[in-house]
Design an enzyme around this catalytic site. Structure first.
Site, PDB file in Angstrom:
ATOM      1  N   THR A  74       2.912   1.377  -5.118  1.00 39.10           N
ATOM      2  CA  THR A  74       2.533   2.410  -4.156  1.00 39.10           C
ATOM      3  C   THR A  74       1.117   2.176  -3.664  1.00 39.10           C
ATOM      4  O   THR A  74       0.832   2.272  -2.464  1.00 39.10           O
ATOM      5  CB  THR A  74       2.659   3.806  -4.781  1.00 39.10           C
ATOM      6  OG1 THR A  74       3.966   3.973  -5.325  1.00 39.10           O
ATOM      7  CG2 THR A  74       2.416   4.890  -3.739  1.00 39.10           C
ATOM      8  N   ASP A  75       0.213   1.872  -4.570  1.00 36.49           N
ATOM      9  CA  ASP A  75      -1.162   1.549  -4.173  1.00 36.49           C
ATOM     10  C   ASP A  75      -1.192   0.315  -3.273  1.00 36.49           C
ATOM     11  O   ASP A  75      -1.908   0.286  -2.256  1.00 36.49           O
ATOM     12  CB  ASP A  75      -2.014   1.283  -5.409  1.00 36.49           C
ATOM     13  CG  ASP A  75      -2.604   2.544  -6.011  1.00 36.49           C
ATOM     14  OD1 ASP A  75      -2.652   3.576  -5.325  1.00 36.49           O
ATOM     15  OD2 ASP A  75      -3.015   2.498  -7.184  1.00 36.49           O
ATOM     16  N   ILE A  76      -0.455  -0.715  -3.645  1.00 31.76           N
ATOM     17  CA  ILE A  76      -0.501  -1.958  -2.875  1.00 31.76           C
ATOM     18  C   ILE A  76       0.096  -1.767  -1.487  1.00 31.76           C
ATOM     19  O   ILE A  76      -0.472  -2.208  -0.480  1.00 31.76           O
ATOM     20  CB  ILE A  76       0.211  -3.089  -3.651  1.00 31.76           C
ATOM     21  CG1 ILE A  76      -0.626  -3.454  -4.882  1.00 31.76           C
ATOM     22  CG2 ILE A  76       0.414  -4.311  -2.765  1.00 31.76           C
ATOM     23  CD1 ILE A  76       0.035  -4.424  -5.808  1.00 31.76           C
TER      24      ILE A  76
END
Length: 400
Positions: free
Chosen positions: A172-174
């Site tokens: 999700t962060d990436i």
């Protein structure tokens, strides 16, 4: 040759993963990225080890290649003024503070827009600048859960090991970092035509829901929430991992022709003409029965035997590698994905190269993730014109 963004300066006020990933991607494309860090501590991930390369964690090394690090305490008025002056010269600012968190420092979008109307200001938060959750903190793990990813990841109920599972990388962060990069590039293109900057609002939850892709549409069109299927695919059969005599392989049959070829290799051509399995919709409807037959067939031969035979007839398949095997793979090596960068204290440090391959402006990775404050003096001298005495005075006060 200079990268395609060699004319762009980025001021990074973010830490951990999503923001730094966006900034690293822009640095890979040639942008001059100045990362502002807290004096004495820096980005939180500098301490997220082991493993370590000297005093730098592998985590920090993974997402800060190609940047310059300066340390400024912008809780102090003098530090705020330094950041504002840098922002006045920047094309892009990236920050991941809570909504409104930079207002008290005069570093929010409205404040910086007033001194640099051309500024593209990327804001990354858990839930965005609007909505009832906007003031909440957001973290990858919790957003994988809230955003539905964990509901479709893991073994089905009733099977060994059943239960929701997070993905093994903070996807999700990436993904948010990548969408931030795309949004920033779009805003820069708009600025090139109009001269106007703008704020780019990225929320982890928005991104997680967006990348549910076919599973989201399965829910919206089918009216039923998809469930966990382990390594199986909700819309294609057979498309999953299977145990072999000596390990596991992935079988990724994408159409009826490939299924017929697989059946020939498996010694069961009759399966391809069986009405229950001849078409993909039929295979999906009869998934349980077919998978049981295939499990029995596949477990009687070694992995490499299957892979060689299936590759020879064009059936998509592959091994399940650990990361040591990934970097030993001849294709990975041929694409020069692992590279080594010169480092000021460690000699060299490894990096995983950007997957972008340009024909005219090939990307060059030649700058390791910086040590804390490595470029403070150089940036303040070159960008702001401060002399040695002014820099020393700021250092004596603890501003830098």
């Amino acid at each position: 040759m200079a990268g395609p963004l060699s004319h762009i300066r980025v001021l990074e006020l973010s830490r951990v993963l999503a923001g730094p990933w966006a900034a690293q991607t822009l640095a890979d494309l040639g942008a001059d990225v100045i990362k502002v860090e807290r004096p004495g501590a820096g980005d939180d991930t500098r301490a997220w080890g082991p493993p370590w390369a000297g005093d730098q964690s592998a985590y920090f090394l993974s997402t800060n290649r190609g940047k310059r690090s300066i340390t400024i305490d912008f809780e102090r008025p003098e530090g705020q003024e330094l950041v504002r002056k840098l922002a006045a010269q920047a094309d892009v600012v990236i920050e991941n503070f809570k909504v409104g968190g930079l207002v008290k420092y005069g570093l929010d979008y409205d404040s910086l827009k007033a001194i640099n109307p051309r500024l593209v200001y990327g804001s990354i938060t858990g839930f965005g600048q609007t909505g009832p959750y906007r003031s909440r903190a957001g973290y990858d793990f919790m957003i994988q859960g809230m955003g539905g990813l964990m509901s479709v990841t893991g073994q089905p109920d009733g099977e060994p090991g059943a239960g929701p599972v997070k993905v093994g990388v903070a996807v999700t962060d990436i993904f948010t970092g990548l969408y931030a990069t795309i949004g920033i590039l779009g805003a820069l293109a708009h600025r090139d035509r109009t001269g106007e900057g703008q704020q780019v609002d990225l929320a982890l939850l928005d991104v997680q829901v967006a990348v549910l892709a076919n599973q989201a549409m399965n829910c919206l069109v089918g009216g039923t929430a998809p469930q966990r299927l382990g390594n199986a695919h909700p819309n294609i059969v057979p498309y999953q991992a299977f145990a072999t005599r000596d390990g596991h392989i992935i079988l990724a049959v994408g159409n009826d022709g490939q299924f017929a070829k697989f059946c020939g290799v498996a010694g069961r051509p009759d399966l391809a003409t069986d009405d229950r399995y001849a078409t993909n919709p039929a295979r999906v409807a009869n998934r349980k029965e077919l998978v049981a037959v295939l499990e029995e067939l596949i477990r009687n031969r070694d992995s490499q035997d299957w892979l060689s035979a299936l590759e020879a007839v064009g059936v998509p398949c592959g091994p399940i590698n650990d990361l040591a095997a990934v970097f030993a793979d001849p294709q990975v090596q041929a694409r020069n994905i692992r590279q080594d960068l010169p480092h000021p204290t460690q000699g060299t440090v490894p990096t995983v190269a950007s997957p972008i391959r340009y024909s005219g402006t090939p990307l060059v990775h030649d700058t390791a993730p910086p040590t804390l404050g490595q470029h403070t003096d150089a940036v303040l001298t070159q960008a702001l014109g401060l002399d040695e005495a002014a820099i020393a005075a700021l250092r004596d006060k603890g501003v830098i």
